[in-house]
Design a protein around this motif. Sequence first.
Motif, short mmCIF file in Angstrom:
data_model
loop_
_atom_site.label_atom_id
_atom_site.label_comp_id
_atom_site.label_asym_id
_atom_site.label_seq_id
_atom_site.Cartn_x
_atom_site.Cartn_y
_atom_site.Cartn_z
N ALA A 96 0.82 -1.21 0.00
CA ALA A 96 0.00 0.00 0.00
C ALA A 96 0.86 1.27 0.00
CB ALA A 96 -0.93 0.00 1.21
N ARG A 97 2.04 1.18 0.61
CA ARG A 97 2.88 2.35 0.77
C ARG A 97 3.91 2.54 -0.34
NH1 ARG A 97 2.43 6.43 3.79
NH2 ARG A 97 4.21 6.30 5.20
N SER A 98 4.37 1.45 -0.93
CA SER A 98 5.47 1.53 -1.89
C SER A 98 5.12 0.80 -3.18
CB SER A 98 6.74 0.92 -1.29
OG SER A 98 7.68 0.62 -2.29
N PRO A 99 5.18 1.48 -4.33
CA PRO A 99 4.90 0.80 -5.60
C PRO A 99 5.94 -0.28 -5.92
CG PRO A 99 5.77 3.01 -5.99
CD PRO A 99 5.49 2.90 -4.52
N VAL A 100 7.16 -0.11 -5.41
CA VAL A 100 8.20 -1.11 -5.65
C VAL A 100 7.91 -2.38 -4.86
CG1 VAL A 100 10.67 -1.60 -5.47
CG2 VAL A 100 9.90 0.69 -6.12
N PHE A 101 7.55 -2.24 -3.59
CA PHE A 101 7.16 -3.41 -2.80
C PHE A 101 5.91 -4.07 -3.38
CE2 PHE A 101 9.60 -1.77 1.03
CZ PHE A 101 10.47 -2.86 1.06
N ARG A 102 5.00 -3.25 -3.92
CA ARG A 102 3.77 -3.80 -4.49
C ARG A 102 4.11 -4.72 -5.66
NH1 ARG A 102 1.24 0.78 -6.45
NH2 ARG A 102 1.08 1.36 -4.26
N GLY A 114 3.20 -8.36 -7.92
CA GLY A 114 3.26 -8.22 -9.37
C GLY A 114 3.51 -9.54 -10.07
N PRO A 115 3.50 -9.50 -11.41
CA PRO A 115 3.71 -10.73 -12.19
C PRO A 115 5.10 -11.34 -11.98
CG PRO A 115 3.65 -8.79 -13.62
CD PRO A 115 3.20 -8.36 -12.27
N MET A 116 6.07 -10.54 -11.58
CA MET A 116 7.42 -11.03 -11.32
C MET A 116 7.71 -11.09 -9.82
SD MET A 116 8.44 -11.50 -14.40
CE MET A 116 10.21 -11.70 -14.25
N LYS A 117 6.68 -11.33 -9.02
CA LYS A 117 6.82 -11.29 -7.57
C LYS A 117 7.75 -12.39 -7.07
CE LYS A 117 2.75 -14.20 -6.76
NZ LYS A 117 1.40 -14.26 -6.18
N ASP A 118 8.35 -12.12 -5.91
CA ASP A 118 9.21 -13.11 -5.25
C ASP A 118 8.35 -14.26 -4.75
OD1 ASP A 118 12.03 -12.11 -5.15
OD2 ASP A 118 11.03 -10.37 -4.26
N GLN A 119 8.74 -15.48 -5.10
CA GLN A 119 7.98 -16.65 -4.66
C GLN A 119 8.27 -17.00 -3.21
OE1 GLN A 119 5.61 -17.95 -6.59
NE2 GLN A 119 6.17 -16.39 -8.12
N ASN A 120 9.48 -16.73 -2.78
CA ASN A 120 9.88 -17.08 -1.42
C ASN A 120 9.79 -15.84 -0.54
OD1 ASN A 120 10.94 -18.17 0.91
ND2 ASN A 120 13.07 -18.01 0.20
N TYR A 125 12.61 2.89 -3.40
CA TYR A 125 11.32 2.23 -3.15
C TYR A 125 10.12 3.14 -3.44
CZ TYR A 125 13.58 -1.88 -1.30
OH TYR A 125 14.32 -3.03 -1.18
N GLY A 126 10.36 4.28 -4.10
CA GLY A 126 9.26 5.13 -4.53
C GLY A 126 8.49 5.79 -3.41
N LEU A 127 9.18 6.12 -2.32
CA LEU A 127 8.54 6.76 -1.18
C LEU A 127 8.81 8.27 -1.25
CD1 LEU A 127 9.57 4.12 1.50
CD2 LEU A 127 7.27 4.47 0.58
N GLU A 128 7.96 8.97 -1.97
CA GLU A 128 8.20 10.38 -2.27
C GLU A 128 8.21 11.25 -1.02
OE1 GLU A 128 8.95 13.80 -4.50
OE2 GLU A 128 9.19 11.66 -4.92
N ARG A 129 7.28 11.00 -0.10
CA ARG A 129 7.23 11.82 1.13
C ARG A 129 8.51 11.63 1.96
NH1 ARG A 129 4.86 14.26 5.51
NH2 ARG A 129 4.90 13.05 7.43
N LEU A 130 8.97 10.41 2.07
CA LEU A 130 10.21 10.14 2.82
C LEU A 130 11.39 10.82 2.12
CD1 LEU A 130 11.84 8.77 5.03
CD2 LEU A 130 11.89 6.70 3.63
#
Length: 408
Positions: A224-230, A235-241, A296-301
């Motif tokens: 919810a907070r980071s598009p990179v973590f999302r 995402g389609p290339m998400k970490d399986q582990n 990680y795309g956290l603009e406010r930080l």
Amino acid sequence: MVGMGRVYKEALKPSSSSEALAVTTSTSITDTVNGSHEFKITGYSLSKGMGIGKYISSDTFMVGGYTWAIYFYPDGKSLEDNSTYVSLFIALASEGTDVRALFELTLLDQSGRERHKVHSHFGRALESGPYTLKYKGSMWGYKRFFKRTALETSDYLKDDCLHVHCCVGVVRSHTEGPKIYSIPLPPSDIGLHFGQLLETGKGIDVNFEVDGDTFSAHKLVLAARSPVFRAQLYGPMKDQNTHCIKIEDMESPVFKALIHFIYWDTLPDLEELTGLNSNWASTLMSQHLLAAADRYGLERLRLLCEAKLCEGVAINTVATTLALAEQHHCYQLKSVCLKFVALPENLRAVMQTEGFEYLKESCPHVLTELLEYVARANEHSIIVGKQGTEGSILDGTDVHGRRVKQRV
């Protein structure tokens, strides 16, 4: 301005000592609703010769419930000036009567020296108060805004283009009576709730290994907070582990600060995090955290770190901060650093730091910009000396014949 009135229980009859006197209050509030508009005029040379009194207008824009437009006259507005000056006005473009407002017209300096030509009513006492525009089409501005020959050889004209910035402050008044009900509202505590969720460890479903340390979190919160973590978690290339995701090229305290911000929406205590009570340590942590925020795309930080680095700019760290600002496109921070380094009392000391060597290797093109800032600093005293002469040429008058001081 507060008015007070008295209400008696019985008309035509004096109150007795046992009767309380009711007092009511009201407050008249007069302020301005402010807005601005940027007007770019391209192909200036082609607009010359269109005729005295002929204008180029901006798109209309809304401020304070009224529509406004900027009018630029390449050949001037008045026949008596014989096209010697360009004219610039702001006009009421919607229906309205006796609209009172403050105005500011600025011709932007495109050389980067920020020597803008500004005519403003904001921030100064007005002898006759705000200006009143009587009806639709009424204008305020300058018939002799700028001498045309001077304009065409100035830094205000670049690539046959002019930039005009206009501010409008519409005056409004209203009266407030006493509030019958007033319920105090607490500040938002959503960060506290998410922070407590992290501390309790309930619902944890993902772990990260960073520099030998393990951090646990909630996938939904991170997404919810980071598009990179999302993308990494859903995402389609998400970490399986997700039992343990390894984070490379980041130190453990930096990732801890990153997670703290994601949950609490505040910066952690950087001195406590580093274990060092020094400005240098806090600056170093802010630099690393800014890079992590960008990653990680956290603009406010990123902006919080940028602001903190601006406050703590110093001789021994400014060069590395400047390189960081260039690499992560932090233009406000970059400007602050360049201005600091360009000061004569700072330049030599900064050039002797290890950070300056790093700056030369990693961002050599920034040195060219730095030289420009140094040149501007050297020119400043010369410019100040010449302002008295230029003022007689550049100063203008409004439609009422009153002179408005130029602000550089």
